[in-house]
Scaffold this motif. Sequence first.
Motif, PDB file in Angstrom:
ATOM      1  N   ARG A 137       0.936  -1.180  -0.002  1.00 41.70           N
ATOM      2  CA  ARG A 137       0.003   0.174  -0.087  1.00 41.70           C
ATOM      3  C   ARG A 137       0.801   1.264  -0.077  1.00 41.70           C
ATOM      4  NH1 ARG A 137      -5.350   0.836   1.829  1.00 41.70           N
ATOM      5  NH2 ARG A 137      -5.888   2.981   2.276  1.00 41.70           N
ATOM      6  N   ALA A 138       1.936   1.169   0.824  1.00 40.26           N
ATOM      7  CA  ALA A 138       2.870   2.470   0.867  1.00 40.26           C
ATOM      8  C   ALA A 138       3.441   2.901  -0.322  1.00 40.26           C
ATOM      9  CB  ALA A 138       3.819   2.087   1.785  1.00 40.26           C
ATOM     10  N   ASN A 139       3.977   2.018  -1.419  1.00 38.64           N
ATOM     11  CA  ASN A 139       4.429   2.207  -2.495  1.00 38.64           C
ATOM     12  C   ASN A 139       3.672   2.084  -3.681  1.00 38.64           C
ATOM     13  OD1 ASN A 139       7.283   2.631  -1.482  1.00 38.64           O
ATOM     14  ND2 ASN A 139       6.995   0.766  -0.808  1.00 38.64           N
ATOM     15  N   GLU A 140       2.263   1.804  -3.544  1.00 40.38           N
ATOM     16  CA  GLU A 140       1.384   1.350  -4.630  1.00 40.38           C
ATOM     17  C   GLU A 140       1.893   0.384  -5.629  1.00 40.38           C
ATOM     18  OE1 GLU A 140      -2.208   3.027  -5.900  1.00 40.38           O
ATOM     19  OE2 GLU A 140      -1.927   2.147  -3.592  1.00 40.38           O
ATOM     20  N   ILE A 141       2.277  -0.822  -4.997  1.00 39.53           N
ATOM     21  CA  ILE A 141       2.813  -1.903  -5.697  1.00 39.53           C
ATOM     22  C   ILE A 141       1.837  -3.334  -5.529  1.00 39.53           C
ATOM     23  CG2 ILE A 141       4.792  -3.443  -6.391  1.00 39.53           C
ATOM     24  CD1 ILE A 141       5.272  -0.696  -7.178  1.00 39.53           C
ATOM     25  N   MET A 142       1.538  -3.702  -6.641  1.00 39.23           N
ATOM     26  CA  MET A 142       0.983  -4.963  -6.560  1.00 39.23           C
ATOM     27  C   MET A 142       1.858  -6.177  -7.003  1.00 39.23           C
ATOM     28  SD  MET A 142      -2.049  -6.010  -5.387  1.00 39.23           S
ATOM     29  CE  MET A 142      -3.429  -4.605  -5.696  1.00 39.23           C
ATOM     30  N   TRP A 143       2.094  -7.081  -5.924  1.00 37.16           N
ATOM     31  CA  TRP A 143       3.147  -8.301  -6.182  1.00 37.16           C
ATOM     32  C   TRP A 143       2.120  -9.212  -6.707  1.00 37.16           C
ATOM     33  CZ3 TRP A 143       8.280  -7.070  -6.813  1.00 37.16           C
ATOM     34  CH2 TRP A 143       8.709  -6.252  -6.192  1.00 37.16           C
ATOM     35  N   ILE A 144       2.636  -9.939  -7.791  1.00 35.34           N
ATOM     36  CA  ILE A 144       1.796 -11.309  -8.203  1.00 35.34           C
ATOM     37  C   ILE A 144       2.601 -12.193  -8.390  1.00 35.34           C
ATOM     38  CG2 ILE A 144       0.279 -11.642  -9.912  1.00 35.34           C
ATOM     39  CD1 ILE A 144      -0.357  -8.868 -10.591  1.00 35.34           C
ATOM     40  N   GLY A 145       2.251 -13.582  -7.877  1.00 37.53           N
ATOM     41  CA  GLY A 145       3.186 -14.564  -7.945  1.00 37.53           C
ATOM     42  C   GLY A 145       2.457 -15.590  -9.102  1.00 37.53           C
ATOM     43  N   THR A 146       3.002 -16.223 -10.032  1.00 40.64           N
ATOM     44  CA  THR A 146       2.257 -16.973 -11.075  1.00 40.64           C
ATOM     45  C   THR A 146       3.000 -18.251 -11.264  1.00 40.64           C
ATOM     46  OG1 THR A 146       3.949 -16.331 -12.881  1.00 40.64           O
ATOM     47  CG2 THR A 146       2.149 -14.929 -12.478  1.00 40.64           C
ATOM     48  N   HIS A 147       2.187 -19.157 -11.600  1.00 36.23           N
ATOM     49  CA  HIS A 147       2.591 -20.468 -12.000  1.00 36.23           C
ATOM     50  C   HIS A 147       3.329 -20.639 -13.523  1.00 36.23           C
ATOM     51  CE1 HIS A 147       2.180 -24.891 -11.746  1.00 36.23           C
ATOM     52  NE2 HIS A 147       2.193 -25.044 -12.972  1.00 36.23           N
ATOM     53  N   LEU A 148       4.688 -20.866 -13.229  1.00 32.39           N
ATOM     54  CA  LEU A 148       5.623 -20.679 -14.659  1.00 32.39           C
ATOM     55  C   LEU A 148       6.012 -19.301 -15.086  1.00 32.39           C
ATOM     56  CD1 LEU A 148       4.020 -23.912 -16.388  1.00 32.39           C
ATOM     57  CD2 LEU A 148       5.876 -23.755 -14.897  1.00 32.39           C
ATOM     58  N   GLY A 149       5.298 -18.228 -14.493  1.00 31.48           N
ATOM     59  CA  GLY A 149       5.742 -16.944 -14.907  1.00 31.48           C
ATOM     60  C   GLY A 149       6.415 -16.086 -13.781  1.00 31.48           C
ATOM     61  N   GLY A 150       6.917 -16.860 -12.948  1.00 32.48           N
ATOM     62  CA  GLY A 150       7.619 -16.035 -11.805  1.00 32.48           C
ATOM     63  C   GLY A 150       6.989 -14.887 -11.177  1.00 32.48           C
ATOM     64  N   LEU A 151       7.765 -14.122 -10.500  1.00 34.98           N
ATOM     65  CA  LEU A 151       7.189 -12.884  -9.777  1.00 34.98           C
ATOM     66  C   LEU A 151       6.711 -11.645 -10.720  1.00 34.98           C
ATOM     67  CD1 LEU A 151       6.397 -12.086  -6.794  1.00 34.98           C
ATOM     68  CD2 LEU A 151       8.778 -11.265  -6.621  1.00 34.98           C
ATOM     69  N   ASN A 152       5.794 -10.940 -10.639  1.00 37.07           N
ATOM     70  CA  ASN A 152       5.444  -9.934 -11.312  1.00 37.07           C
ATOM     71  C   ASN A 152       5.043  -8.747 -10.377  1.00 37.07           C
ATOM     72  OD1 ASN A 152       4.174 -10.533 -14.299  1.00 37.07           O
ATOM     73  ND2 ASN A 152       4.535 -12.356 -13.112  1.00 37.07           N
ATOM     74  N   LYS A 153       5.790  -7.515 -10.736  1.00 34.67           N
ATOM     75  CA  LYS A 153       5.753  -6.193  -9.729  1.00 34.67           C
ATOM     76  C   LYS A 153       4.866  -5.296 -10.858  1.00 34.67           C
ATOM     77  CE  LYS A 153       8.263  -2.041  -8.539  1.00 34.67           C
ATOM     78  NZ  LYS A 153       9.611  -1.610  -8.601  1.00 34.67           N
ATOM     79  N   LEU A 154       3.620  -5.081 -10.283  1.00 30.21           N
ATOM     80  CA  LEU A 154       2.901  -4.097 -11.036  1.00 30.21           C
ATOM     81  C   LEU A 154       2.644  -2.754 -10.204  1.00 30.21           C
ATOM     82  CD1 LEU A 154       0.612  -3.110 -13.295  1.00 30.21           C
ATOM     83  CD2 LEU A 154      -1.215  -4.298 -11.834  1.00 30.21           C
ATOM     84  N   ASP A 155       3.193  -1.796 -10.835  1.00 27.84           N
ATOM     85  CA  ASP A 155       3.125  -0.375 -10.448  1.00 27.84           C
ATOM     86  C   ASP A 155       1.950   0.067 -10.733  1.00 27.84           C
ATOM     87  OD1 ASP A 155       3.770   2.387  -9.608  1.00 27.84           O
ATOM     88  OD2 ASP A 155       5.826   2.254 -10.255  1.00 27.84           O
TER      89      ASP A 155
END
Length: 298
Positions: A137-155
């Motif tokens: 919330r502080a940095n307005e980032i959504m961290w998303i974990g996927t199956h076979l796609g690794g870790l995603n950072k959505l700003d």
Amino acid sequence: SLIDNNKSFIGKVANDLFRSMNLAQSGLNLDTDDLKQAGNLGLWKAVPKFDAARGMKFLTYAAPAIRNAMMDMVRDAFTAFEQRMVTEDKDGNLWICTEGGGVNVYDRINNTYRWYRHEEGRNSISHNNVKAIYYDRANEIMWIGTHLGGLNKLDLRTNRFTVYRMKAGDPTSLPSDIVRDIIPYKDKLLVATQKGVCLFSPATGSCEQLFQETKEGRGIGMVASLCIDNDGTLWVAATGEGVYSYRFDTGKLTNYPHNPANPNSLSNNNINNIMQDSNGNLWFSTSGSGLAERRFIQ
């Protein structure tokens, strides 16, 4: 007939809804004919309650029922996805992980949905099978974990994705592209993967694999869930191995497996999720054996 007389109106509502909610790209396997069918049912349900004596045209009265029936169909299709995790952003929107449909975002104020799905060749989520989500919330980032796609950072300020993947031979990268859970720890993230747990630094994009000091720790494979309790103990759901507790201050790693001879042990070694309630009790959801409370694994 009633349906034939109102076919054009139902068709218009269906087409407008299909377009406004971008259902063609949603992965929900719905088309306008499905929505029209739902609209027809909504029309019929409005008939018994219609009172012509009130001076309102029937279609004016039935229009909300038609649209609501279509929205109910969308919600039913939406929930048919396997929903892994849900989080809420500062605006009250619900972010829902699905297996195959990417991330679905529900705007509760406007009663609308939007989707984040993988688009080849474009800046997008790396995979549509989403297993985990964490909102910074502080940095307005959504961290998303996927199956076979690794870790995603959505700003959320720029709506841009950054993807972190496993790199063969690089011990500072993710240990696996299968990410099952994400939780915060100080200024870093704890990431559960197919090959153990790593401590991820958002500042550098690098990982440190945990539990490498012992043979038991190095043997931890797929991890389904993580939880840090009120005492600062990290709980790890290691598939097929029960749960582990880990103390960051001492480095002590303890395994609590199912033991058929001990009625106070875990009921199952396959734990899907760990959570702590408001009273400080830890709960473990299992595959096929219900819930286990912390006291059952002592």
